[in-house]
Design a protein around this motif. Structure first.
Motif, PDB file in Angstrom:
ATOM      1  N   PHE A   1      24.207  82.872  87.596  1.00 26.50           N
ATOM      2  CA  PHE A   1      25.410  82.052  87.758  1.00 26.50           C
ATOM      3  C   PHE A   1      25.353  81.249  89.052  1.00 26.50           C
ATOM      4  O   PHE A   1      25.627  80.046  89.061  1.00 26.50           O
ATOM      5  CB  PHE A   1      26.657  82.946  87.741  1.00 26.50           C
ATOM      6  N   GLN A   2      25.009  81.905  90.143  1.00 34.13           N
ATOM      7  CA  GLN A   2      24.946  81.216  91.429  1.00 34.13           C
ATOM      8  C   GLN A   2      23.868  80.139  91.441  1.00 34.13           C
ATOM      9  O   GLN A   2      24.048  79.072  92.038  1.00 34.13           O
ATOM     10  CB  GLN A   2      24.709  82.230  92.542  1.00 34.13           C
ATOM     11  N   LYS A   3      22.768  80.392  90.759  1.00 34.18           N
ATOM     12  CA  LYS A   3      21.678  79.421  90.712  1.00 34.18           C
ATOM     13  C   LYS A   3      22.071  78.183  89.916  1.00 34.18           C
ATOM     14  O   LYS A   3      21.859  77.048  90.348  1.00 34.18           O
ATOM     15  CB  LYS A   3      20.430  80.074  90.104  1.00 34.18           C
TER      16      LYS A   3
ATOM     17  N   GLU B   1      32.881  86.193  98.316  1.00 36.13           N
ATOM     18  CA  GLU B   1      33.586  84.910  98.300  1.00 36.13           C
ATOM     19  C   GLU B   1      34.677  84.922  97.230  1.00 36.13           C
ATOM     20  O   GLU B   1      35.746  84.338  97.429  1.00 36.13           O
ATOM     21  CB  GLU B   1      32.608  83.766  98.056  1.00 36.13           C
TER      22      GLU B   1
ATOM     23  N   MET C   1      25.137  87.473  88.007  1.00 31.09           N
ATOM     24  CA  MET C   1      25.584  86.823  89.235  1.00 31.09           C
ATOM     25  C   MET C   1      24.482  85.935  89.817  1.00 31.09           C
ATOM     26  O   MET C   1      24.745  84.831  90.298  1.00 31.09           O
ATOM     27  CB  MET C   1      26.015  87.874  90.259  1.00 31.09           C
ATOM     28  N   GLY C   2      23.240  86.427  89.747  1.00 29.57           N
ATOM     29  CA  GLY C   2      22.130  85.632  90.263  1.00 29.57           C
ATOM     30  C   GLY C   2      21.949  84.343  89.487  1.00 29.57           C
ATOM     31  O   GLY C   2      21.787  83.265  90.079  1.00 29.57           O
TER      32      GLY C   2
ATOM     33  N   PRO D   1      34.964  79.285  94.456  1.00 31.15           N
ATOM     34  CA  PRO D   1      33.867  79.981  93.768  1.00 31.15           C
ATOM     35  C   PRO D   1      34.043  79.871  92.256  1.00 31.15           C
ATOM     36  O   PRO D   1      35.081  80.274  91.712  1.00 31.15           O
ATOM     37  CB  PRO D   1      34.016  81.439  94.233  1.00 31.15           C
ATOM     38  N   ARG D   2      33.058  79.331  91.578  1.00 32.82           N
ATOM     39  CA  ARG D   2      33.191  79.076  90.144  1.00 32.82           C
ATOM     40  C   ARG D   2      33.344  80.367  89.344  1.00 32.82           C
ATOM     41  O   ARG D   2      33.867  80.369  88.229  1.00 32.82           O
ATOM     42  CB  ARG D   2      31.979  78.286  89.635  1.00 32.82           C
ATOM     43  N   GLU D   3      32.879  81.465  89.926  1.00 38.29           N
ATOM     44  CA  GLU D   3      33.012  82.757  89.245  1.00 38.29           C
ATOM     45  C   GLU D   3      34.466  83.133  88.986  1.00 38.29           C
ATOM     46  O   GLU D   3      34.770  83.928  88.090  1.00 38.29           O
ATOM     47  CB  GLU D   3      32.363  83.877  90.068  1.00 38.29           C
TER      48      GLU D   3
ATOM     49  N   SER E   1      25.138  77.252  88.982  1.00 34.45           N
ATOM     50  CA  SER E   1      26.423  76.632  89.328  1.00 34.45           C
ATOM     51  C   SER E   1      26.274  75.547  90.392  1.00 34.45           C
ATOM     52  O   SER E   1      27.210  74.789  90.636  1.00 34.45           O
ATOM     53  CB  SER E   1      27.408  77.702  89.815  1.00 34.45           C
ATOM     54  N   ARG E   2      25.095  75.467  91.016  1.00 34.75           N
ATOM     55  CA  ARG E   2      24.874  74.437  92.042  1.00 34.75           C
ATOM     56  C   ARG E   2      24.968  73.038  91.464  1.00 34.75           C
ATOM     57  O   ARG E   2      25.423  72.103  92.132  1.00 34.75           O
ATOM     58  CB  ARG E   2      23.517  74.648  92.712  1.00 34.75           C
TER      59      ARG E   2
END
Length: 254
Positions: free
Chosen positions: A243-245, A3, A240-241, A97-99, A247-248
């Motif tokens: 961050f994705q968790k 993404e 990354m794991g 994507p916040r990343e 960032s919700r």
């Protein structure tokens, strides 16, 4: 990361925007990206060559090869740590994507680092050093450092959203990190017992790899560099794991 790749146009624009803001209303502009490390180099040379009297041959070049990747690491990690907090208004208004935000800071600092390599090239020529075939390992070392920095930027930026003290802690931590990295001294000057501890410092291994390739004309120590690369990849996956968790519900904490 797929993404993030889809939003690569935004990623590049944010990185270029950061570069423009960094040198906005500056008379010298991008020249500061090369002037800053040169000014710091003068300070280090005076302190460590003329006051502490280092006996390393071509010490200025030795120091420059250690300083440039360290400055790249320090500025990239520190600027990305507070990046999500500083862009809270943008995050709350537009989806992407916040990343992209912390990674764009790493890219921005990477572009600065590329400019400083021009100084390094001229320094190598000025000291009549010949680049050997081992210089081909330079892109691999740089890529490994980029993976490590991206991992830290994702981890620290999302942690800072939850715990604002992280940014202030990193300012102190990076100062201590500098002294336990062989920027101004070779690893051979460190007592053996302490040297083993330094091997667990990824930046010590990366800086040493840069010096082996660019200063000594030797290949990197593959056992250490391999461990660093493996550790950086594992850290990237974990970051990354997390961050994705987290960032919700990012907007709630901003």
């Amino acid at each position: 990361m797929y993404e993030v790749y889809r939003y690569r146009g935004l990623l590049v624009n944010l990185a270029l925007k950061e570069l423009r803001l960094q040198y906005k209303h500056s008379f010298l502009g991008f020249i500061w990206s090369m002037l800053n490390p040169m000014l710091m180099l003068v300070v280090y040379v005076v302190a460590f060559k003329f006051i502490l009297r280092s006996d390393i041959k071509d010490f200025t070049l030795f120091l420059l090869i250690g300083e440039l990747p360290w400055n790249f690491f320090q500025s990239g990690v520190l600027s990305s740590t507070n990046s999500l907090v500083n862009n809270g208004s943008l995050i709350s208004k537009v989806y992407f994507p916040r990343e992209v935000i912390p990674i764009s800071l790493i890219i921005s600092n990477f572009l600065n680092f590329i400019f400083t390599l021009i100084i390094l090239l001229f320094a190598i020529l000025a000291y009549h050093r010949s680049l050997t075939i081992n210089v081909l390992y330079f892109p691999l070392i740089l890529l490994a450092q980029l993976i490590f920095m991206t991992s830290l930027s994702l981890l620290l930026s999302i942690l800072t959203v939850r715990f604002r003290d992280v940014y202030h802690l990193m300012q102190v931590a990076l100062m201590a990190w500098f002294y336990v990295s062989p920027v101004v001294y070779p690893l051979s000057h460190v007592p053996l017992k302490l040297r083993i501890i330094l091997y667990f410092n990824p930046m010590a291994d990366y800086i040493e790899a840069y010096r082996r390739v660019l200063f000594y004309g030797q290949p990197p120590e593959w056992n250490l560099l391999g461990l660093c690369i493996a550790g950086s990849v594992i850290l990237l996956i974990a970051s990354m794991g997390l961050f994705q968790k987290w960032s919700r519900d990012l907007v709630e904490y901003l």
